[in-house]
Every structure is written in structure tokens, then in C-alpha cells.
Design an enzyme around this catalytic site. Structure first.
Site, short mmCIF file in Angstrom:
data_model
loop_
_atom_site.label_atom_id
_atom_site.label_comp_id
_atom_site.label_asym_id
_atom_site.label_seq_id
_atom_site.Cartn_x
_atom_site.Cartn_y
_atom_site.Cartn_z
N CYS A 111 0.79 -1.23 0.00
CA CYS A 111 0.00 0.00 0.00
C CYS A 111 0.83 1.29 0.00
O CYS A 111 0.48 2.22 -0.73
CB CYS A 111 -1.05 0.00 1.11
SG CYS A 111 -0.71 -1.04 2.51
N ARG A 130 7.48 -10.91 5.25
CA ARG A 130 7.16 -10.64 6.64
C ARG A 130 7.88 -11.66 7.51
O ARG A 130 7.91 -12.84 7.18
CB ARG A 130 5.65 -10.75 6.88
CG ARG A 130 4.89 -9.69 6.11
CD ARG A 130 3.40 -9.79 6.30
NE ARG A 130 2.75 -8.82 5.44
CZ ARG A 130 1.43 -8.68 5.32
NH1 ARG A 130 0.64 -9.46 6.03
NH2 ARG A 130 0.92 -7.79 4.52
N GLN A 160 0.87 -11.20 -2.86
CA GLN A 160 -0.53 -10.83 -2.70
C GLN A 160 -1.11 -10.43 -4.05
O GLN A 160 -0.44 -9.76 -4.83
CB GLN A 160 -0.65 -9.62 -1.77
CG GLN A 160 -0.21 -9.87 -0.35
CD GLN A 160 -0.31 -8.61 0.48
OE1 GLN A 160 0.14 -7.56 0.05
NE2 GLN A 160 -0.90 -8.72 1.65
N ASP A 212 -2.82 -8.05 -4.86
CA ASP A 212 -3.19 -6.83 -4.16
C ASP A 212 -3.77 -5.79 -5.11
O ASP A 212 -3.45 -5.76 -6.31
CB ASP A 212 -1.92 -6.25 -3.52
CG ASP A 212 -2.23 -5.52 -2.22
OD1 ASP A 212 -3.41 -5.39 -1.90
OD2 ASP A 212 -1.28 -5.08 -1.56
N HIS A 224 -5.38 -1.48 -4.62
CA HIS A 224 -5.87 -0.42 -3.75
C HIS A 224 -6.79 0.47 -4.56
O HIS A 224 -6.41 0.95 -5.62
CB HIS A 224 -4.70 0.35 -3.15
CG HIS A 224 -3.87 -0.51 -2.26
ND1 HIS A 224 -2.74 -1.16 -2.70
CD2 HIS A 224 -4.06 -0.90 -0.98
CE1 HIS A 224 -2.26 -1.90 -1.71
NE2 HIS A 224 -3.04 -1.76 -0.66
N LYS A 259 -13.62 -4.18 7.86
CA LYS A 259 -13.20 -5.08 6.79
C LYS A 259 -14.10 -6.29 6.68
O LYS A 259 -14.92 -6.56 7.56
CB LYS A 259 -11.77 -5.53 7.03
CG LYS A 259 -11.57 -6.31 8.32
CD LYS A 259 -10.14 -6.83 8.44
CE LYS A 259 -9.96 -7.60 9.74
NZ LYS A 259 -8.68 -8.30 9.82
N HIS A 299 -8.28 -1.58 0.54
CA HIS A 299 -7.30 -2.63 0.24
C HIS A 299 -8.10 -3.87 -0.07
O HIS A 299 -9.02 -4.19 0.66
CB HIS A 299 -6.43 -2.98 1.45
CG HIS A 299 -5.79 -1.83 2.14
ND1 HIS A 299 -4.44 -1.63 2.10
CD2 HIS A 299 -6.30 -0.84 2.91
CE1 HIS A 299 -4.15 -0.57 2.84
NE2 HIS A 299 -5.26 -0.06 3.33
#
Length: 642
Positions: free
Chosen positions: A337, A366, A384, A386, A388, A472, A518
RNA sequence: GCCAAUGUAGCUCAGCUGGCCAGAGCAGCUGAUUUGUAAUCAGCCGGUCGGGGGUUCGAAUCCCUCCAUUGGCUCCA
């Protein structure tokens, strides 16, 4: 007399003080033998507890979840009794029933329990169970409770009692064991006829890493030996579907200690599978108006200080890397992000640009504690899917709907029916711990709830589970062993736009703050593929299968014909291969079946003469003879169904 | 990271309480067989017994330590 209302709405009269067990006995001896607990006025209770006023009654057996729970809770006591007998002086934490069985947290001092002790614990439990020990409920005062466990020296129970109100404390006694317990319990231990201690693990007292680690012993019990056997067979079957095992068998991925733990290496077949999933999603996202972006794997530490992640997670991340001369510090990116926020603000934005949907298959790193790593589901480096979405506050709902559509499209294409939709909202009593305006939160939470309602999905609402930066929705799926994993996620975020000072110019020519969403429908490619493997047992849908068709010539004489078929399939973009080994046809079929190749084409003299293929479907068997074009059409139809 | 356990050929595993050169099946290679819907036969190759240290006349086997894996605990932007 009191009125007892049964689930079928019939009402019968009994003496006040009648027990559910007596009622059951009055209905039939068989029922009395099978009933484990009772739901009186919506509260699950002991069968031996008198009913004093008119009430609704449900008699609970092994077929009811509450019946199982009562059985397992009582079994936890039985296990504790056995432990106390075998390990005198053991102290006890908590011992609840769980989804599949029960556990008890035990402080054994400097003694240890290992798998070698399981058999004698099981034996002792069965021995005690056969004594038909009654569970006796007793209300005690707080003083008495404290005195009892004080004398016993069990500081864990004392701590639990401290948190309870006088007047609501009950003990349950069974055999030689007395426990602080709310209940309910079985009438006696005779219902427990099969016992299995499943595993032993360490567990911190009250889940607090700073406190003492107790020994947690997991077990399960059944009313019949046969049911235990079935459970063990099921467990064995589930283990066969373990993605780590299948991933190895099908050569999808591997790990190397040389590369590092938790860092998966995708093998060619696995990489193809993953790429196909990615392509599928890219296509869907393109149609939904997403724009692809690409960002690097590292980012300056300052970026994460700006986002706030450094302050919050920096200590638990991989240490930053530095440039040799300037000593600039970079972090492996733990999420995408911040990079995407920078893309948002590289130029001034107008409301006409919104919603802006930036998508990237972004690989992040991570630091996960070593004991926590698990196959592909919990790794230290993963990708991910991912994106946004930057939008205005009043676009949130519509964007949420759009994301839901994508998630559902994926789940449908992959035949995922068994998932849990969890909505995480604010803790209503603790609003100060969240960032963002009351108005925006209210709007977003309402939007999510409405979207969920309109979708018709079964949703679980968890208050207090929202992130500090926004509400979320998560999609959870179980693995082969029944463990829940989070896959897709959709998160509203008021925090990052604030921290990055993101703006757009509205139609009023004023500056406004966008909202960020997200979202990752797969979650991570690693975890998603792991769950997919376990759901399909490696039998992937045709469009995903690394190899779709294998051509099996009956003997070397028909190799040339097989290669011709191969070329035709290849030209039709069907992923095919030819088994040219010098083996009997039975062997080739067996190996293809074991490799979960969806279609086998057997070609021999007959097929060559008639210009056909003999089609066999994996797991199903012979489908008969097809002209090659008819087969291609069949395959194409099957693929285009998604 | 913590608790418990595991680590023997590419894979699945045997090798009991320490004692002949460490075994099997599958896979691989070579040869024979030319095959019709879930394993053709034979031969061969392949192991620093996870790494290191120790105890012992002698260690795959016992002890210590490190690494990896497994089941949990904790955490998850």
C-alpha cells in the site's frame, strides 16, 4: 405441576423439580441412554438439574453440537482426573471443549508429558469412565472456592476465581476430581467409551507470552469405539490431502534450508498453475477497470515511517538493509500500500479520476516466528493479489460491491462453496481507538452490512475485530485438517490517505480526502494454492491443471500416431504430453491417474485405423471413443464453463 | 521465539534396549518384453544415517549443541 414444551411444540405436564433425565426416561429407555444434556429455556444444562418452572426443553444427544460439547467438556474433567492420578500435584488451568474434542492446560512442575504417556493416560481415563462416576454440581461461595484451591495450591484456579462474582461459582465433582466449572456435564462418565489423546503442546497461561507456559493436552472421546475408529480414518484421509504432501507428489513447490525457511520455491508445474490463476484474475480485473502497476520489492525506511508501519511493526520485521556508501536504509516491503499511495500522489488528482484502482501481484516479506511457519499457508515471502482502490466516501459501497463480485467470481470458478464470510466492525464501547470520522465509519460499516445482506451470503459479524484504520470483510476457508485460514480480504482504510496526505479536487473545487480500499481476492497466491490443493486433493479443474491431457500409445508402434494427436492438441492450445515410455498400457494409465492428469487418450491399432482416440477421465474411467475434433470440442466446452 | 516430537538413498519406511561390510519397496539407469484401461521381468546405480561435538574398545542407536521439519501457543500491516 409445570408445563414442558418440546421442540415439536407439544406440551406435557410434570411435577416441579423433575429432571430432564427423568423426562427422557419417561419417553423411552433408549432416549435416556443416549441423551447427554438438556437445553432448558435456551440454556444448556445438566440432565440431573431439576426444572423448577415451566420451560421449553430440548434433549441433546450426540447428534447435537451441544451434546458433543457436553461430552467433551466432561471428558476434559475425566482427563484431568487421570492426570492428577498419574502426575500427583499437577495444577490445572482451563479445560474447555473445542471443535473436535477438548484440551486441558496443565502445570506439571518440572515433569513432562510426551506422546509415550498417551497410552497410559487413555487407559486411566477409560478405567475411571467405567466406574460410572457421577458429575455432581455444587454451588460454592467465593470464600469456599478460594479456600479449596488455596489448600490445593492451584494458583491458576485461584486467579480464575478472583475474576468471578460470589454467588455464581460452581464446582463439579466426579470421582476423585473436583473442578471449578460452570458446566454443564454428563450425568456420569459411562457415556465415554472411546478415548484418544491427540497431541501435546505448550500454551501460555491466558495466551500471554510473558506468562508461564503450560502443557496443553488435546484429546477426543466418543460414545462408541466405532466412532473413534471412523474419526481416525477421517483424520488419515485428511492427511492425504495435505498440500505439503500433494505439492511434493505433484512437483508443485519445494523448500530448501539453503534458501531459508518459509521461502517457497515454485517448481515449473506449480508456477504454471499459479500463473494461470493470476491470468484469470488479471482478466477479471481488467474488465472491472483496474490498472496494473509494478513496484519494487524494497522501500526506504522513511516510507514506512510515514505510513506508520515502521513504528508499529518495525521490530517484528526483517531488519532493514543498507546501501554501502550512503548508509540509506531500505526495508523488504511487508505490504504494497505505501508504494501505491506514492503512485496516487505523483500527480494532483481530480474527482473525475476516482475511483482509481491500482493492482499489482506484489511479493511481500514478513518475519514470521519460526514455529509458526507452515507449508505454503504461512510463509515469510509471498505474493498478494493486491489492489488499492482510491475513491470518494460515497463510492465506498459501490466499490465494495465490485470487489465482492470478483471474489465470488473466483470462488465460483474454483467451486469453493465452503467458506466463511466475516465482517469486522468497531468495538462499540471503545470508539476512541479508531482513526477516521464517525460519519465515515458509520457510512462504511453500513455499506459493508448492506452489501453482505444483498449478497445473500451467510456472514459472521465480529464487533471489535476491525482494524484501527477501518472495517473489513474477510473470507475464511478451512484446510484439510479443518483449520481456518483467511484468504480474501476487503478492508476500508481512512488512515493511510491521512498519513500520506492524499487529496483530490472535488466538483466544488475544494480539496478532499479519498478513502482507500485494500483488497486481495485470493489473499496470497501461496496460501490460496495451498487451500486449493487441499480442496481438490490435487485434482485441479481442467483449466488449471498443469497437464490437461496425456496420450498413451498402447505400444511403440503407435507412437507416431500419438505424436500426431499431440500436435493437433498443441495447435488447439491444449496442454498435452505423450507417454513414450516402454511400458504396458495398464502401467501408463496408473501413473497418469496418480499424477491426476484430467484426461488420458489411449491410442492403438483401432484408434489409428479409425482416426479416433479412446478417452479416459481421471478418477472416472473409460468414456469411449472420440474423433479427435469431438474431443477437442469437449475439452473446450469444459474449459469455457468457468 | 516457547513446549513436545521427528530427521536413515530422489520418495515412503525398516533397523528393539549400542556389536558382523546399514536394509526394503518405489523412483532412476541398462537390458529383455511390444504390450488395450490402475504396477512386465531381470540386472545395476544410489546413503558424510540432518550438521558438529562428546561418552564408549565400538554409535544410525546414548548425551550435548546447532539446523530443518511436524503439532500447538503467541503474532499477522
Amino acid at each position: 405441576m409445570i408445563n414442558i414444551t418440546f421442540p415439536d411444540q407439544t406440551i406435557r405436564q410434570y411435577e416441579a423439580g423433575v429432571t430432564p433425565l427423568e423426562i427422557a426416561r419417561g419417553i423411552s429407555e433408549g432416549l435416556a441412554r443416549n441423551v447427554l444434556a438438556a437445553e432448558v429455556h435456551g440454556e444448556v444444562r445438566d440432565l440431573t438439574r431439576p426444572i423448577k418452572t415451566s420451560a421449553s426443553l430440548r434433549l441433546l444427544t450426540w447428534d447435537d453440537p451441544e451434546g458433543k460439547a457436553t461430552m467433551w467438556h466432561s471428558s476434559a474433567h475425566l482427563m484431568a482426573e487421570a492426570i492428577e492420578h498419574l502426575f500427583p500435584g499437577a495444577k490445572f488451568g482451563i479445560g474447555p471443549d473445542i471443535e473436535n474434542g477438548f484440551y486441558y492446560d496443565i502445570d506439571l512442575g518440572d515433569r513432562v508429558i510426551s506422546e509415550d504417556d498417551f497410552a497410559r493416560i487413555e487407559q486411566t481415563m477409560l478405567q475411571f469412565a467405567r466406574e460410572n462416576q457421577h458429575f455432581n454440581r455444587r454451588e460454592v461461595s467465593k470464600d469456599e472456592a478460594l479456600r479449596f484451591f488455596g489448600a490445593k495450591g492451584d494458583e491458576y484456579k485461584l486467579e480464575l476465581i478472583e475474576d468471578l462474582q460470589d454467588g455464581e461459582i460452581t464446582f463439579y465433582e466426579s470421582g476423585r476430581f473436583t473442578d471449578l466449572c460452570r458446566g454443564p456435564h454428563l450425568p456420569d462418565t459411562s457415556f465415554i467409551r472411546a478415548v484418544k489423546i491427540l497431541s501435546v503442546a505448550g500454551a501460555y497461561w491466558r495466551g500471554d507470552i510473558k506468562r508461564k507456559q503450560l502443557t496443553r493436552l488435546y484429546g477426543i472421546t466418543f460414545p462408541k469405539k466405532k466412532e473413534l475408529d471412523e474419526f481416525l480414518v477421517q483424520l488419515e484421509e485428511a492427511r492425504k490431502r495435505d498440500h505439503r504432501r500433494i505439492g511434493k507428489d505433484l512437483e508443485l513447490f519445494t523448500f530448501s534450508p539453503q534458501v531459508g525457511q518459509g521461502l517457497p520455491l515454485w517448481l515449473p508445474r506449480g508456477a504454471q498453475l499459479r500463473e494461470r490463476l493470476e491470468q484469470f484474475l488479471k482478466k477479471v480485473q481488467k474488465e472491472a477497470g483496474y490498472l496494473p502497476v509494478i513496484t519494487p520489492h524494497i522501500g526506504n525506511v522513511e516510507l514506512y515511517k510515514l505510513s506508520g508501519h515502521y513504528q508499529k511493526y518495525g521490530q517484528d520485521s526483517f531488519r532493514p538493509i543498507s546501501t554501502p556508501i550512503e548508509g540509506e536504509q531500505f526495508m523488504l516491503k511487508p505490504m504494497n500500500c505505501p508504494h501505491h499511495c506514492e503512485i496516487y500522489r505523483y500527480k494532483p488528482r481530480s474527482y473525475r479520476d476516482l475511483p482509481l484502482r491500482l493492482a499489482e501481484f506484489g511479493t511481500v516479506y514478513r518475519y514470521e516466528q519460526s514455529g509458526e511457519l507452515h507449508g505454503l499457508t504461512r510463509v515469510r515471502g509471498f505474493t498478494q493479489d493486491d489492489a488499492h482502490i482510491f475513491c470518494t466516501p460515497d463510492q465506498v459501497k459501490e466499490e465494495f460491491i465490485g470487489v465482492m463480485d470478483i471474489v465470488m467470481k473466483i470462488f465460483k470458478a474454483l467451486d469453493f462453496k465452503d467458506f466463511i464470510t466475516q465482517i469486522s466492525l468497531r468495538d462499540k464501547n471503545n470508539r476512541e481507538k479508531y482513526i477516521g470520522t464517525e460519519e465515515n465509519w458509520e457510512r462504511a460499516e453500513q455499506a459493508i452490512l448492506e452489501v453482505a445482506k444483498d449478497s445473500g451470503l451467510n456472514t459472521v459479524i465480529e464487533y471489535g475485530e476491525a482494524a484501527f484504520y477501518g472495517p473489513k470483510m474477510d473470507f475464511l476457508v478451512r484446510d484439510a485438517l479443518g483449520r481456518k485460514w483467511q484468504l480474501g480480504t476487503i478492508q476500508v482504510d481512512y488512515n493511510l490517505p491521512e498519513r500520506f496526505d492524499l487529496e483530490y479536487t472535488g466538483s466544488d473545487n475544494e480539496k478532499h480526502r479519498p478513502v482507500m480500499i485494500h483488497r486481495a481476492p485470493f489473499g496470497s497466491m501461496e496460501r490460496f494454492v495451498a487451500v486449493l490443493i487441499e480442496h481438490t486433493a490435487g485434482k485441479f479443474p481442467l483449466w488449471l491443471a498443469p497437464d490437461q491431457v496425456i496420450i498413451l500409445p498402447v505400444s511403440e508402434k503407435f507412437e507416431k500416431y500419438a505424436l500426431n494427436i499431440f500436435k493437433v492438441l498443441n495447435n488447439s492450445e491444449i496442454r498435452a504430453l505423450v507417454d513414450e515410455r516402454n511400458e504396458k498400457i495398464g502401467r501408463k494409465i496408473r501413473d497418469a491417474e496418480m499424477n491426476r492428469i484430467p484426461y488420458m487418450l489411449i491410442v492403438g491399432e483401432k484408434e489409428e485405423r479409425e482416426n479416433t482416440v479412446s478417452v479416459r477421465k481421471q478418477g472416472e474411467g473409460d468414456l469411449g471413443s472420440y474423433a479427435i475434433n469431438a474431443f477437442i470440442e469437449k475439452i473446450d466446452n469444459e474449459i469455457s464453463e468457468i
